[in-house]
Design a protein around this motif. Structure first.
Motif, short mmCIF file in Angstrom:
data_model
loop_
_atom_site.label_atom_id
_atom_site.label_comp_id
_atom_site.label_asym_id
_atom_site.label_seq_id
_atom_site.Cartn_x
_atom_site.Cartn_y
_atom_site.Cartn_z
N VAL A 118 -53.87 44.00 -8.46
CA VAL A 118 -55.00 43.43 -7.71
C VAL A 118 -55.91 42.59 -8.60
O VAL A 118 -56.69 41.78 -8.09
CB VAL A 118 -55.84 44.52 -6.99
CG1 VAL A 118 -55.08 45.12 -5.83
CG2 VAL A 118 -56.30 45.58 -7.97
N GLY A 119 -55.84 42.83 -9.90
CA GLY A 119 -56.68 42.04 -10.80
C GLY A 119 -57.68 42.86 -11.60
O GLY A 119 -58.68 42.32 -12.07
N LYS A 120 -57.40 44.14 -11.81
CA LYS A 120 -58.32 45.00 -12.57
C LYS A 120 -58.50 44.50 -14.00
O LYS A 120 -59.62 44.29 -14.46
CB LYS A 120 -57.79 46.44 -12.64
CG LYS A 120 -57.83 47.19 -11.33
CD LYS A 120 -57.34 48.63 -11.50
CE LYS A 120 -55.89 48.73 -11.93
NZ LYS A 120 -54.93 48.13 -11.00
N GLY A 125 -61.59 41.66 -18.27
CA GLY A 125 -61.71 40.61 -19.28
C GLY A 125 -62.89 39.69 -18.97
O GLY A 125 -63.69 39.36 -19.84
N LYS A 126 -62.99 39.29 -17.72
CA LYS A 126 -64.07 38.39 -17.31
C LYS A 126 -65.43 39.08 -17.46
O LYS A 126 -66.40 38.48 -17.91
CB LYS A 126 -63.88 37.98 -15.85
CG LYS A 126 -62.65 37.13 -15.55
CD LYS A 126 -62.45 37.04 -14.03
CE LYS A 126 -61.30 36.16 -13.60
NZ LYS A 126 -61.09 36.23 -12.13
N LEU A 127 -65.47 40.36 -17.06
CA LEU A 127 -66.73 41.11 -17.14
C LEU A 127 -67.16 41.31 -18.60
O LEU A 127 -68.35 41.21 -18.92
CB LEU A 127 -66.54 42.51 -16.54
CG LEU A 127 -67.05 42.81 -15.15
CD1 LEU A 127 -66.86 44.29 -14.85
CD2 LEU A 127 -68.51 42.40 -14.97
N LEU A 262 -59.82 35.02 -4.34
CA LEU A 262 -60.30 34.28 -3.17
C LEU A 262 -59.86 32.82 -3.23
O LEU A 262 -59.73 32.17 -2.19
CB LEU A 262 -61.82 34.38 -3.08
CG LEU A 262 -62.28 35.65 -2.39
CD1 LEU A 262 -63.76 35.88 -2.61
CD2 LEU A 262 -61.98 35.58 -0.91
N ASP A 263 -59.64 32.33 -4.45
CA ASP A 263 -59.11 30.98 -4.58
C ASP A 263 -57.67 31.00 -4.10
O ASP A 263 -56.94 31.96 -4.28
CB ASP A 263 -59.15 30.55 -6.06
CG ASP A 263 -58.42 31.56 -6.96
OD1 ASP A 263 -58.80 32.74 -6.94
OD2 ASP A 263 -57.48 31.16 -7.66
N GLY A 264 -57.29 29.94 -3.46
CA GLY A 264 -55.88 29.82 -3.10
C GLY A 264 -55.43 30.71 -1.95
O GLY A 264 -54.25 30.85 -1.71
N GLY A 286 -63.70 37.27 -7.42
CA GLY A 286 -62.88 36.49 -8.35
C GLY A 286 -62.41 35.23 -7.65
O GLY A 286 -61.85 35.29 -6.57
N VAL A 287 -62.68 34.09 -8.27
CA VAL A 287 -62.27 32.82 -7.66
C VAL A 287 -61.35 32.02 -8.57
O VAL A 287 -61.30 30.80 -8.52
CB VAL A 287 -63.49 31.96 -7.25
CG1 VAL A 287 -64.21 32.57 -6.06
CG2 VAL A 287 -64.47 31.78 -8.41
N GLY A 288 -60.61 32.72 -9.43
CA GLY A 288 -59.66 32.03 -10.31
C GLY A 288 -59.24 32.92 -11.44
O GLY A 288 -59.75 34.04 -11.59
N GLU A 289 -58.30 32.44 -12.26
CA GLU A 289 -57.76 33.26 -13.32
C GLU A 289 -58.51 33.11 -14.64
O GLU A 289 -58.26 33.84 -15.58
CB GLU A 289 -56.28 32.93 -13.52
CG GLU A 289 -55.43 33.40 -12.35
CD GLU A 289 -53.96 33.13 -12.57
OE1 GLU A 289 -53.25 34.05 -13.00
OE2 GLU A 289 -53.53 31.98 -12.31
#
Ligand SMILES: Nc1nc2c(ncn2[C@@H]2O[C@H](COP(=O)(O)OP(=O)(O)O)[C@@H](O)[C@H]2O)c(=O)[nH]1
Ligand SMILES: [Mg+2]
Length: 311
Positions: A118-120, A125-127, A262-264, A286-289
């Protein structure tokens, strides 16, 4: 800063906007007033865009009532404004985001949960980058000891953000890793500790038990830890995200949701029923990688883009 966020959000939501705002605009501008036929068309658009039958009919009922109550001519901008307000109401307008600048506890322990893929790890990493940019000392803990590739992946993100990582060998006890990580974070005077977890075990019950064990081992050192439990949900799976919210929301002490990817996807409408079903607010999206592609959730900006009022 804010308009940069908004522009990035707008870009990220392009497909959802086409599925929703674009079609809503076509219906309300053609209608001239808010009659039953228009309401039905609006409802169908919302349902097709993953808002779901229940939430869509609730929104339409609210519109119907509001249209009766107030000075209402039914111009398209009035209909859009009403719809937008109702969406904000369902999303939860109050600012309930993560603390970034000043932290209520140190180390501020954030546990990140959710099913596989899901992107955990990406979100962590982003956080980590975001908290580092705020001037905080951040550490991450690799408690997904289930998957061989999980630790190197978190290492890459930790490297990008320039933060320390606490890890163990594959198969190690995740609760023991979490315990060591919080101890290390305290010893090194870290401000934030972000704990990555596995998303797949042999059974759902095992997974929930493991998450409970991790919580207990954090609480042994700080009774209020984890201070935050973020459930990560993938928007591209549409209404499956709702089922995941139901599973984790009931047993994992979730304090906030992160909606990724949410992107794509055209399925951004799913945030509305998810927010409605969940006791915990949506805190991040999240709106991208990329490392910059994590945003605090802004219900007003989101509903403005979703429904279509780009003033
Ligand atoms: N497009 C896009 N991809 C994302 C986003 N968040 C995560 N991903 C991708 O989703 C995939 C799974 O992410 P990962 O962090 O490994 O998920 P985990 O198994 O929950 O840790 C990776 O390819 C990420 O790059 C996002 O907001 N947008
Ligand atoms: Mg992972």
């Amino acid at each position: 800063m804010l308009s940069r966020f908004f522009d990035r959000l707008k870009e990220g939501l392009t497909k959802t906007r086409e599925a929703l705002a674009g079609r809503i605009a076509a219906v309300v501008s053609g209608a001239g007033r808010l009659d039953e036929e228009t309401l039905e068309q609006l409802e169908a658009i919302l349902i097709q865009a993953d808002v779901g039958v229940e939430t869509a009919s609730r929104l339409m009922e609210a519109l119907r009532q509001r249209a009766r109550q107030e000075q209402f001519q039914g111009s398209s901008s009035q209909v859009l404004a009403l719809l937008r307000e109702e969406v904000v109401r369902l999303l939860g307008a109050a600012d309930q985001g993560l603390p970034f600048a000043s932290l209520p506890a140190r180390p501020y322990a954030i546990l990140v949960v959710g099913v596989n893929g899901v992107g955990k790890t990406t979100t962590i990493g982003k956080l980590a980058k975001r908290y580092t940019d705020e001037g905080h000392k951040v550490m991450v803990a690799a408690c997904d000891t289930f998957r061989a590739a999980a630790v190197p992946q978190l290492e890459i993100w930790a490297g990008r953000a320039g933060v320390d990582i606490v890890r163990a060998q594959q198969g190690a006890d995740p609760a023991a890793v979490a315990f060591d990580a919080l101890a290390a974070a305290r010893a090194r005077r870290a401000d934030v500790l972000i704990v990555d977890t596995a998303g797949r075990l042999h059974t759902k019950v095992n997974l929930m038990e493991e998450l409970k064990k991790i919580r207990r081992s954090l609480a042994k050192q700080d009774p209020r830890a984890p201070h935050e439990t973020l459930l990560v949900l993938d928007a591209t799976v549409g209404r499956n995200a709702l089922a995941q919210e139901q599973i984790f929301g009931r047993t994992a002490y979730v304090s906030g949701l992160v909606m990724t990817k949410l992107d794509g996807t055209a399925r951004g409408g799913v945030l509305v029923p998810v927010a409605q079903a969940s006791d915990a607010p949506i805190k991040l999206i999240g709106v991208g990688e990329g490392v910059e592609d994590l945003q605090p959730f802004d219900a007003r900006a989101f509903s403005r883009l979703l429904v279509g009022l780009e003033d």
